[in-house]
Scaffold this active site. Structure first.
Site, PDB file in Angstrom:
ATOM      1  CE  LYS A  80      34.701  40.596  33.625  1.00 25.83           C
ATOM      2  NZ  LYS A  80      34.500  40.861  35.065  1.00 25.83           N
ATOM      3  CG  HIS A 180      45.147  37.435  44.823  1.00 28.27           C
ATOM      4  ND1 HIS A 180      46.241  37.762  45.576  1.00 28.27           N
ATOM      5  CD2 HIS A 180      45.610  37.258  43.562  1.00 28.27           C
ATOM      6  CE1 HIS A 180      47.330  37.793  44.819  1.00 28.27           C
ATOM      7  NE2 HIS A 180      46.965  37.474  43.585  1.00 28.27           N
ATOM      8  CB  VAL A 181      38.663  36.324  45.974  1.00 26.51           C
ATOM      9  CG1 VAL A 181      37.318  36.286  46.698  1.00 26.51           C
ATOM     10  CG2 VAL A 181      38.793  37.626  45.184  1.00 26.51           C
TER      11      VAL A 181
END
Length: 358
Positions: A80, A180-181
């Site tokens: 990450k 968005h999700v």
């Protein structure tokens, strides 16, 4: 903070602190484990209160990616990146090109992608400096729809485990976060006949979902106390904690947010209260599946079929939890660790040298 002690305790291979004076870029790239393959994980752009907060977030998120990629059956390790700063800044090209150069310096050990605070367009800037990036506009693009579909399948699996049926018809779902999700997920849940109670920091997003899905909106802090069948967190992490757990009036927690449990003991508390928890990194693996499809050349349809497999993966986690008498968050870790250890334990055959490029 003793940084090497923290890194060793969490099992990381490498952490890189990066700075570019010209663009003002400050970033941290954390590589947790590359047993299964190159470390894949998105870049989060966030205005952290301190550098230590950014460091710990990078470590937690990268470790989570190791487990997420492993339990999803992908040949990828976990990593990450975080960028420290205001993610609303309009001055993005040089910032993300600097980030791309640092990612490229790792020689393929880390592959980045979109995450909180970053966009497909940002990844296009990264792509100007490195090929070790996925989710760019000319390829798989925004992974939100695939992520949402995977979460939907995790919710169906949780419903089956708790009530003996996949059907969400008439079930009330408290949905937190309509990015968005969350918006894609709301539409899929609505199509399945669920009744939605929603909240978000953005009034426009709420209005859209209320209009398109017939949802009922509540204030941000009211979502935890909504009487519902399922709580679906799709915002930031740490929302399952000492303050929120006593408010929950649900039988299932299953959502898209990363690191939903503020601490592991909060997973134990959900178990004690009889609330079934679908571990976040199992439920939200559709995003990395979408990225993996880009790296491997899969079609969109194949990526969605792979996301469908999250249903069975969630059920396998529940079965392990039941058979071993452990909470589901621990069972998910075990499923992931079994795959990592199996690959790590494979015998390497020889000779290797003739098969290597010279």
């Amino acid at each position: 903070m003793q940084h090497f002690e923290v890194i060793a305790e969490m099992g990381h291979e490498q952490v890189v602190f990066c700075h570019d004076k010209a663009s003002g870029y400050r970033g941290i790239i954390a590589i947790h484990d590359t047993t299964l393959g190159p470390a894949l994980g998105g870049t989060r752009f966030w205005n952290y209160a301190t550098d230590e907060d950014a460091f710990i977030d990078a470590l937690r998120l990268s470790r989570g990616m190791t487990y997420k990629n492993a339990v999803a059956g992908l040949n990828l390790g976990g990593g990450k990146a975080v960028i420290i700063g205001d993610n609303k800044t309009p001055h993005r090209e040089m910032l993300f090109r600097a980030h791309g150069r640092f990612c490229d310096s790792l020689g393929g050990r880390y592959v980045t992608a979109e995450d909180v605070g970053t966009t497909v367009e940002d990844m296009d800037f990264v792509h100007m400096e490195t090929t070790h990036v996925a989710g760019i506009g000319s390829k798989s693009g925004d992974p939100s729809s695939v992520t949402a579909h995977g979460v939907f399948r995790a919710i169906e699996a949780s419903a089956h485990a708790r009530w003996g049926s996949n059907s969400l018809e008439g079930r009330t779902i408290a949905l937190q976060g309509l990015g968005h999700v969350g918006t894609h997920l709301a539409k899929e849940l609505h199509a399945a006949g669920a009744q939605l109670v929603v909240t978000d920091i953005d009034a426009g997003r709420i209005a859209h979902v209320v209009d398109t899905c017939g949802a009922r909106a509540v204030a941000l802090n009211e979502i935890y106390g909504v009487k519902a069948d399922i709580f679906t967190p799709c915002a930031l992490g740490g929302v399952i904690n000492d303050d929120t757990i006593p408010q929950l009036q649900v039988e299932i927690v299953a959502g898209a947010a990363n690191n939903q449990l503020l601490e592991d003991r909060h997973g134990d508390e959900l178990e004690r209260r009889g609330i079934l928890y679908a571990p976040d990194y199992v439920a939200n693996a559709g995003g990395v599946i979408n990225v993996y499809s880009e790296l491997t050349g899969w079609s969109r349809d194949r990526a969605l079929r792979k996301a469908d497999e999250i249903y069975e993966t969630v059920l396998s986690v529940f079965r392990m939890a039941k058979s071993t008498g452990i909470p589901t968050y621990q069972a998910a870790d075990r499923v992931a660790e079994q795959r990592i250890n199996a690959v790590r334990g494979m015998i390497r055959t020889w000779p290797q040298y003739p098969n290597k490029e010279t």
